[in-house]
Write a protein that holds these residues in place. Structure first.
Motif, PDB file in Angstrom:
ATOM      1  N   ILE A 274       0.840  -1.204   0.000  1.00  0.00           N
ATOM      2  CA  ILE A 274       0.000   0.000   0.000  1.00  0.00           C
ATOM      3  C   ILE A 274       0.872   1.249   0.000  1.00  0.00           C
ATOM      4  O   ILE A 274       0.614   2.216  -0.737  1.00  0.00           O
ATOM      5  N   ALA A 275       1.919   1.250   0.825  1.00  0.00           N
ATOM      6  CA  ALA A 275       2.830   2.393   0.891  1.00  0.00           C
ATOM      7  C   ALA A 275       3.493   2.649  -0.454  1.00  0.00           C
ATOM      8  O   ALA A 275       3.645   3.808  -0.882  1.00  0.00           O
ATOM      9  N   GLN A 276       3.889   1.575  -1.142  1.00  0.00           N
ATOM     10  CA  GLN A 276       4.546   1.738  -2.435  1.00  0.00           C
ATOM     11  C   GLN A 276       3.602   2.368  -3.462  1.00  0.00           C
ATOM     12  O   GLN A 276       4.009   3.218  -4.261  1.00  0.00           O
ATOM     13  N   VAL A 277       2.335   1.966  -3.429  1.00  0.00           N
ATOM     14  CA  VAL A 277       1.346   2.554  -4.346  1.00  0.00           C
ATOM     15  C   VAL A 277       1.187   4.041  -4.056  1.00  0.00           C
ATOM     16  O   VAL A 277       1.165   4.874  -4.981  1.00  0.00           O
ATOM     17  N   TYR A 278       1.085   4.402  -2.780  1.00  0.00           N
ATOM     18  CA  TYR A 278       1.007   5.819  -2.420  1.00  0.00           C
ATOM     19  C   TYR A 278       2.265   6.560  -2.892  1.00  0.00           C
ATOM     20  O   TYR A 278       2.182   7.655  -3.455  1.00  0.00           O
ATOM     21  N   ASP A 279       3.431   5.969  -2.628  1.00  0.00           N
ATOM     22  CA  ASP A 279       4.694   6.608  -3.005  1.00  0.00           C
ATOM     23  C   ASP A 279       4.711   6.944  -4.492  1.00  0.00           C
ATOM     24  O   ASP A 279       5.083   8.058  -4.896  1.00  0.00           O
ATOM     25  N   GLU A 280       4.322   5.973  -5.295  1.00  0.00           N
ATOM     26  CA  GLU A 280       4.342   6.168  -6.745  1.00  0.00           C
ATOM     27  C   GLU A 280       3.312   7.198  -7.175  1.00  0.00           C
ATOM     28  O   GLU A 280       3.572   8.014  -8.074  1.00  0.00           O
ATOM     29  N   ALA A 281       2.162   7.205  -6.524  1.00  0.00           N
ATOM     30  CA  ALA A 281       1.096   8.139  -6.898  1.00  0.00           C
ATOM     31  C   ALA A 281       1.451   9.580  -6.562  1.00  0.00           C
ATOM     32  O   ALA A 281       1.073  10.512  -7.296  1.00  0.00           O
ATOM     33  N   PHE A 282       2.183   9.770  -5.470  1.00  0.00           N
ATOM     34  CA  PHE A 282       2.472  11.130  -5.018  1.00  0.00           C
ATOM     35  C   PHE A 282       3.878  11.606  -5.367  1.00  0.00           C
ATOM     36  O   PHE A 282       4.269  12.716  -5.014  1.00  0.00           O
ATOM     37  N   ALA A 283       4.628  10.764  -6.081  1.00  0.00           N
ATOM     38  CA  ALA A 283       6.039  11.084  -6.358  1.00  0.00           C
ATOM     39  C   ALA A 283       6.199  12.428  -7.052  1.00  0.00           C
ATOM     40  O   ALA A 283       7.112  13.197  -6.725  1.00  0.00           O
ATOM     41  N   LEU A 368      -3.043   9.143   5.925  1.00  0.00           N
ATOM     42  CA  LEU A 368      -4.007   8.567   4.987  1.00  0.00           C
ATOM     43  C   LEU A 368      -4.347   7.133   5.370  1.00  0.00           C
ATOM     44  O   LEU A 368      -3.606   6.491   6.122  1.00  0.00           O
ATOM     45  N   PRO A 369      -5.456   6.594   4.871  1.00  0.00           N
ATOM     46  CA  PRO A 369      -5.829   5.208   5.196  1.00  0.00           C
ATOM     47  C   PRO A 369      -4.695   4.221   4.936  1.00  0.00           C
ATOM     48  O   PRO A 369      -4.093   4.210   3.864  1.00  0.00           O
ATOM     49  N   MET A 370      -4.413   3.396   5.958  1.00  0.00           N
ATOM     50  CA  MET A 370      -3.323   2.417   5.890  1.00  0.00           C
ATOM     51  C   MET A 370      -3.674   1.235   6.770  1.00  0.00           C
ATOM     52  O   MET A 370      -3.587   1.321   7.998  1.00  0.00           O
ATOM     53  N   TYR A 371      -4.131   0.160   6.151  1.00  0.00           N
ATOM     54  CA  TYR A 371      -4.411  -1.081   6.871  1.00  0.00           C
ATOM     55  C   TYR A 371      -4.527  -2.203   5.847  1.00  0.00           C
ATOM     56  O   TYR A 371      -4.888  -1.964   4.681  1.00  0.00           O
ATOM     57  N   PRO A 372      -4.187  -3.439   6.233  1.00  0.00           N
ATOM     58  CA  PRO A 372      -4.093  -4.528   5.260  1.00  0.00           C
ATOM     59  C   PRO A 372      -5.356  -4.813   4.462  1.00  0.00           C
ATOM     60  O   PRO A 372      -5.256  -5.263   3.304  1.00  0.00           O
ATOM     61  N   SER A 373      -6.522  -4.572   5.028  1.00  0.00           N
ATOM     62  CA  SER A 373      -7.751  -4.884   4.299  1.00  0.00           C
ATOM     63  C   SER A 373      -8.235  -3.734   3.418  1.00  0.00           C
ATOM     64  O   SER A 373      -9.288  -3.838   2.795  1.00  0.00           O
ATOM     65  N   LEU A 374      -7.450  -2.653   3.335  1.00  0.00           N
ATOM     66  CA  LEU A 374      -7.762  -1.574   2.397  1.00  0.00           C
ATOM     67  C   LEU A 374      -7.722  -2.140   0.976  1.00  0.00           C
ATOM     68  O   LEU A 374      -6.725  -2.745   0.567  1.00  0.00           O
ATOM     69  N   THR A 375      -8.787  -1.960   0.221  1.00  0.00           N
ATOM     70  CA  THR A 375      -8.838  -2.536  -1.118  1.00  0.00           C
ATOM     71  C   THR A 375      -8.126  -1.637  -2.125  1.00  0.00           C
ATOM     72  O   THR A 375      -7.895  -0.452  -1.876  1.00  0.00           O
ATOM     73  N   VAL A 376      -7.806  -2.230  -3.263  1.00  0.00           N
ATOM     74  CA  VAL A 376      -7.180  -1.452  -4.346  1.00  0.00           C
ATOM     75  C   VAL A 376      -8.089  -0.298  -4.762  1.00  0.00           C
ATOM     76  O   VAL A 376      -7.637   0.832  -4.966  1.00  0.00           O
ATOM     77  N   GLU A 377      -9.386  -0.588  -4.853  1.00  0.00           N
ATOM     78  CA  GLU A 377     -10.347   0.441  -5.276  1.00  0.00           C
ATOM     79  C   GLU A 377     -10.422   1.565  -4.244  1.00  0.00           C
ATOM     80  O   GLU A 377     -10.475   2.756  -4.617  1.00  0.00           O
ATOM     81  N   GLU A 378     -10.429   1.195  -2.971  1.00  0.00           N
ATOM     82  CA  GLU A 378     -10.488   2.218  -1.925  1.00  0.00           C
ATOM     83  C   GLU A 378      -9.233   3.084  -1.934  1.00  0.00           C
ATOM     84  O   GLU A 378      -9.324   4.312  -1.823  1.00  0.00           O
ATOM     85  N   GLN A 379      -8.080   2.471  -2.092  1.00  0.00           N
ATOM     86  CA  GLN A 379      -6.850   3.259  -2.106  1.00  0.00           C
ATOM     87  C   GLN A 379      -6.816   4.194  -3.314  1.00  0.00           C
ATOM     88  O   GLN A 379      -6.406   5.359  -3.192  1.00  0.00           O
ATOM     89  N   GLN A 380      -7.239   3.712  -4.472  1.00  0.00           N
ATOM     90  CA  GLN A 380      -7.248   4.573  -5.653  1.00  0.00           C
ATOM     91  C   GLN A 380      -8.209   5.747  -5.476  1.00  0.00           C
ATOM     92  O   GLN A 380      -7.947   6.866  -5.948  1.00  0.00           O
ATOM     93  N   PHE A 381      -9.309   5.506  -4.793  1.00  0.00           N
ATOM     94  CA  PHE A 381     -10.267   6.583  -4.512  1.00  0.00           C
ATOM     95  C   PHE A 381      -9.629   7.632  -3.606  1.00  0.00           C
ATOM     96  O   PHE A 381      -9.783   8.841  -3.822  1.00  0.00           O
ATOM     97  N   VAL A 382      -8.896   7.175  -2.590  1.00  0.00           N
ATOM     98  CA  VAL A 382      -8.199   8.100  -1.688  1.00  0.00           C
ATOM     99  C   VAL A 382      -7.196   8.934  -2.480  1.00  0.00           C
ATOM    100  O   VAL A 382      -7.146  10.169  -2.357  1.00  0.00           O
ATOM    101  N   ILE A 383      -6.390   8.276  -3.291  1.00  0.00           N
ATOM    102  CA  ILE A 383      -5.378   8.974  -4.098  1.00  0.00           C
ATOM    103  C   ILE A 383      -6.039  10.005  -5.012  1.00  0.00           C
ATOM    104  O   ILE A 383      -5.590  11.154  -5.122  1.00  0.00           O
TER     105      ILE A 383
END
Length: 392
Positions: A274-283, A368-383
């Motif tokens: 999840i952190a890596q996805v955030y990192d790439e999105a906000f780079a 920002l939301p950070m927990y193992p059950s966070l879905t891909v769709e939910e994380q993309q919505f946050v981003i």
């Protein structure tokens, strides 16, 4: 989109079964699950001993007691932490002194700690309570060298970092709470943490004498150990040998902890994904700064020892972003209000402006939301919503 919190527990059918099995057993408290959880957790972090307690604050208090913190003790900690990291010193009558943070990581600034310690006579300070903030490990090897030179103890507040590690000068991974560089370490099992027991905490150590003190203080200062009794009237006899507390944790919560611990590594992998996805999105995102990882927590191969309890960004208009996300059912959070700005600590002489780096961090930070059950769709919505706000 359904509500997305900044953190949440993940309870499985296996967790529920473990708790139900214990509820149906002969012991709800002071039973075998406590020792089982302690042994499993000590093995997980690589420490010799572990003592399970009612919560992380209790763990901190017991550590301060075991190290004989008193009205003559001065202890250094960070203002960017939950207040319990400082309060445990006050519970024992000691004085808390804060060191500012490294703005790149929000970890305690070891250079400033060194300056504070070296600027005072030997014995002026008693100890240091560094915090592995957000799951980002402090370089305890460096801090240990300073502590040894000046006769200080260390309590590692690892509430955010079970499974995290830093890399020492020999290139070896040193897991948070393994006891090699700190006399004691504490963990929290609050629902938003890596391992949830509802409420609960743990102390780890490699020091047998401290371990025995923790066991005594956890249960009112009472012992039934025949080898320690001053008298022995029979099988019922017990002695209160110190002023302790009821900081026990029930067996059913330990059963939940054991079950959660069994998949802790799986949860860690997901947090880092999840952190890596955030990192790439906000780079390359304008107006967004990602809180950095301690360089000591990165291996030569580029693997990270960051445990990612939190994923923190910094923006200029934090309050408006916080409100905007809530309007879209994203419940981001702020970690933390600097401890020295709390009314209680201001009553002890601290003032706003005393630690400018911590205060600048606070003005801009958002978890920002950070927990193992966070879905891909939910994380993309946050981003999407974070970027959407920062473009406007």
């Amino acid at each position: 989109m359904k509500p997305i919190p900044y953190g949440r527990q993940h309870i499985t059918e296996a967790d529920i079964a473990a708790v139900v099995e214990t509820l149906q057993s002969d012991f709800l408290t002071q039973g075998p699950k406590v020792a089982e959880f302690e042994q499993a957790f000590a093995s997980y972090v690589g420490a010799k001993y572990a003592v399970a307690v009612s919560n992380g604050t209790a763990a901190l208090h017991l550590c301060a007691m075991a190290l004989n913190v008193n009205e003559n003790s001065r202890v250094i900690t960070t203002p960017i932490t939950f207040v319990a990291s400082a309060n445990c010193v006050r519970y024992c009558g000691g004085t808390v002194e804060f060191a500012d943070i490294d703005p790149a990581t929000a970890l305690i600034d070891i250079a400033q700690v060194r300056q504070m310690v070296e600027g005072k006579p030997q014995g002026y300070y008693s100890g240091i309570i560094p915090v592995d903030f957000a799951g980002n490990p402090v370089n305890l090897e460096e801090l240990r060298q300073l502590a040894d030179k000046h006769g200080l103890w260390i309590i590692e507040d690892a509430a955010h970092s079970p499974g995290g590690f830093f890399v020492d000068s020999k290139g070896e991974r040193q897991f948070c709470g393994n006891g090699k560089f700190a006399e004691l370490a504490i963990f929290s099992f609050h629902p938003v943490k890596h391992i949830a027991t509802s409420e609960g905490g743990m102390v780890t150590t490699n020091d047998e004498n401290l371990y025995k003190k923790l066991l005594l203080y956890r249960t009112h200062g009472i012992t039934r150990d025949a080898d320690l009794l001053e008298e022995n009237h029979g099988g019922w006899y017990m002695e209160m040998q110190a002023l302790g507390y009821n900081y026990r944790i029930p067996d059913m919560l330990c059963a939940l902890g054991i079950s959660q611990l069994a998949r802790a590594d799986e949860g860690m992998v997901r947090r880092r994904e999840i952190a890596q996805v955030y990192d790439e999105a906000f780079a390359d995102a304008a107006g967004i700064t990602v809180l950095g990882t301690n360089p000591a927590a990165l291996t030569k191969a580029g693997e990270t020892g960051h445990a990612y309890h939190l994923y923190v960004i910094q923006v200029a208009d934090r309050k408006s972003l916080y409100d905007y996300l809530r309007e879209h059912n994203i419940f981001a959070q702020v970690h933390y209000i600097p401890a020295h700005t709390m009314p209680y600590y201001r009553s002890l002489g601290y003032n706003k402006g005393d630690f400018p780096k911590a205060e600048r961090y606070y003005e801009a930070c958002l978890s920002l939301p950070m927990y193992p059950s966070l879905t891909v769709e939910e994380q993309q919505f946050v981003i999407e919503k974070v970027k959407e706000f920062c473009k406007d």
